[in-house]
Scaffold this motif. Structure first.
Motif, PDB file in Angstrom:
ATOM      1  N   LEU A 231     -11.389  -7.520 -82.962  1.00 60.09           N
ATOM      2  CA  LEU A 231     -12.174  -8.192 -82.992  1.00 60.09           C
ATOM      3  C   LEU A 231     -12.403  -8.617 -84.388  1.00 60.09           C
ATOM      4  N   SER A 232     -12.676  -8.476 -85.186  1.00 59.20           N
ATOM      5  CA  SER A 232     -12.564  -9.383 -86.233  1.00 59.20           C
ATOM      6  C   SER A 232     -11.789  -9.478 -87.132  1.00 59.20           C
ATOM      7  N   PHE A 233     -10.445  -8.490 -86.823  1.00 57.89           N
ATOM      8  CA  PHE A 233      -9.406  -9.359 -87.443  1.00 57.89           C
ATOM      9  C   PHE A 233      -9.187 -10.273 -86.902  1.00 57.89           C
ATOM     10  N   TYR A 234      -9.346 -10.582 -85.505  1.00 58.50           N
ATOM     11  CA  TYR A 234      -8.670 -12.423 -85.046  1.00 58.50           C
ATOM     12  C   TYR A 234      -9.612 -13.074 -85.100  1.00 58.50           C
ATOM     13  N   GLY A 235     -10.882 -12.697 -85.491  1.00 52.45           N
ATOM     14  CA  GLY A 235     -12.225 -13.749 -85.840  1.00 52.45           C
ATOM     15  C   GLY A 235     -11.694 -13.894 -87.119  1.00 52.45           C
ATOM     16  N   ALA A 236     -11.045 -13.046 -88.398  1.00 51.82           N
ATOM     17  CA  ALA A 236     -11.084 -13.646 -89.487  1.00 51.82           C
ATOM     18  C   ALA A 236      -9.672 -14.693 -89.650  1.00 51.82           C
ATOM     19  N   MET A 237      -9.310 -14.440 -88.722  1.00 55.18           N
ATOM     20  CA  MET A 237      -7.838 -14.379 -88.760  1.00 55.18           C
ATOM     21  C   MET A 237      -8.241 -16.378 -88.049  1.00 55.18           C
ATOM     22  N   PHE A 238      -8.948 -16.710 -87.466  1.00 55.16           N
ATOM     23  CA  PHE A 238      -9.846 -17.837 -85.769  1.00 55.16           C
ATOM     24  C   PHE A 238     -10.823 -18.015 -85.670  1.00 55.16           C
ATOM     25  N   PRO A 239     -11.929 -17.809 -87.340  1.00 54.26           N
ATOM     26  CA  PRO A 239     -13.201 -17.956 -87.233  1.00 54.26           C
ATOM     27  C   PRO A 239     -13.685 -18.843 -86.131  1.00 54.26           C
TER      28      PRO A 239
END
Length: 311
Positions: A231-239
Motif C-alpha cells: 500500500l505505501s509503495f503504491y501510495g508513494a508512487m501515486f499519492p
C-alpha cells in the motif's frame, strides 16, 4: 503481523491429558484491517482499475522506473558483463511468471501454513501430540527466543504464518486487492523482493521495539507488514490516487497511509498489549515508502552509485 500470545504448553505426556485451554492464541487484528482498500485511479484521467493497471499504463511506468538492461540495477547484472550473474538469471525467470500467478502463489503459501496450524492444533487437542505445534511455534513465530536461538528464518516465515481464520482471511483479502497494484508497477521479481524484504524489515522493527521496551512479548506472525508495504509503495508512487476505506469511504491514498501510520504509532506507544503488532505495521509502511523512493530514483543500485532519475 498478528501478535500471537502463545503461553507455553505444559504437557505431561503420560501423567495427564492435553488440554487446549493451556494455549492462548490471541489472533486479534494485526490484520490489514484498519481499512480494506480498493485502489481506484492510476492518474486523474485513468478509469477505475480492478486490482491491476491496464497494460498500456503499466508498460509506460515500468519503462520509466524499472528499465531493463544496462547497469541500472534491474536487469543488467552486477558484474558488469552482458551475460548477467546467476541472480540476474533467476530474476529473469521470476519476471516471466505472471504477476497474478505470483500473487496467487503467495496467497496459497499463506493458506498452506494456516492449514498446518489447524492440523497441529487439532492433533494437540485430540491426540495429545503437540509435535507439529511445537515445530511451527519454533519456525513460524517471530520472537526473541527463536531469533536468538539461531532460527533467523522466522524473520521471513512469520510473514506467511496465520493461526486465526479471520486473520488470514483479512490479510489474503488485502493481498488480493493491494498486491496487484504494486506488482503491476514493479514486475514479478521486484514485487517478490518487496514482499520478502518488507516481511524481514517489519520483523526486525518489531523485534527491536519489543527488545527496547523489555516487555513480555510472546511473539507475532502474519503478512500485514508486507501488505502495508504494498500500500505505501503504491501510495508513494501515486499519492493522489483514491482508495475506499471499508469499501465505502473514498479518500486519497496518502491520507489513508498517514491515518494508518498515526494509528499504529499511537498503538505502539500507548496500547502495547492490544494484541496488534503496531511496530511491525510501522516497519512495513516505512519499508514500502523507502522502496518507492529508491525505485523512483532508478533502483537501489543506481541510487547508491549517485545516478538515476530524480523526483
Amino acid at each position: 503481523m498478528n501478535v500471537a500470545r502463545i503461553r507455553q504448553l505444559t504437557l505431561h505426556h503420560h501423567s495427564q491429558p492435553f488440554s487446549f485451554r493451556s494455549l492462548h492464541l490471541a489472533s486479534s487484528s494485526r490484520q490489514a484491517g484498519l481499512f480494506t482498500p480498493r485502489i481506484s485511479t492510476l492518474q486523474s484521467t485513468s478509469p477505475l482499475i480492478r486490482r491491476a493497471f491496464n497494460s498500456t499504463a503499466r508498460d509506460l511506468i515500468r519503462s520509466s522506473y524499472f528499465p531493463k538492461g544496462g547497469n541500472d540495477g534491474y536487469g543488467g547484472g552486477y558484474g558488469g558483463g552482458g551475460g548477467g550473474s546467476w541472480f540476474s538469471r533467476l530474476r529473469s525467470r521470476i519476471d516471466r511468471i505472471p504477476t497474478m500467478t505470483l500473487i496467487y502463489g503467495l496467497i496459497g503459501l499463506n493458506g498452506g501454513v494456516f492449514l498446518l496450524w489447524q492440523y497441529a492444533i487439532s492433533s494437540a487437542q485430540r491426540f495429545r501430540d503437540p509435535t507439529l505445534f511445537f515445530f511451527l511455534q519454533k519456525n513460524f513465530i517471530l520472537n526473541e527466543v527463536n531469533v536468538f536461538s539461531g532460527r533467523i528464518w522466522t524473520l521471513v516465515t512469520s510473514a506467511f504464518s496465520h493461526m486465526s481464520g479471520s486473520h488470514i482471511f483479512v490479510n489474503c483479502l488485502g493481498l488480493y486487492f493491494l498486491a496487484p497494484a504494486a506488482a503491476g508497477l514493479m514486475g514479478s521479481s521486484a514485487f517478490l523482493g518487496l514482499y520478502l524484504g518488507a516481511g524481514i524489515f517489519s520483523s526486525l522493527t518489531s523485534l527491536t521495539y519489543h527488545r527496547l521496551k523489555r516487555d513480555r512479548w510472546m511473539g507475532s506472525e502474519g503478512a500485514s507488514g508486507a501488505i502495508y508495504a504494498c500500500l505505501s509503495f503504491y501510495g508513494a508512487m501515486f499519492p493522489q490516487s483514491t482508495v475506499l476505506m471499508f469499501f465505502v469511504i473514498p479518500m486519497p491514498v496518502w491520507v489513508a497511509i498517514s491515518g494508518i501510520f498515526a494509528w499504529d504509532f499511537y498503538g505502539a506507544l500507548f496500547r502495547p498489549n492490544s494484541g496488534t503488532d503496531s511496530a511491525g505495521h510501522l516497519g512495513g509502511i516505512t519499508y514500502g515508502l523507502l522502496a518507492a523512493l529508491a525505485m523512483r530514483r532508478g533502483g537501489f543500485i543506481r541510487m547508491l552509485r549517485g545516478g538515476g532519475r530524480r523526483w
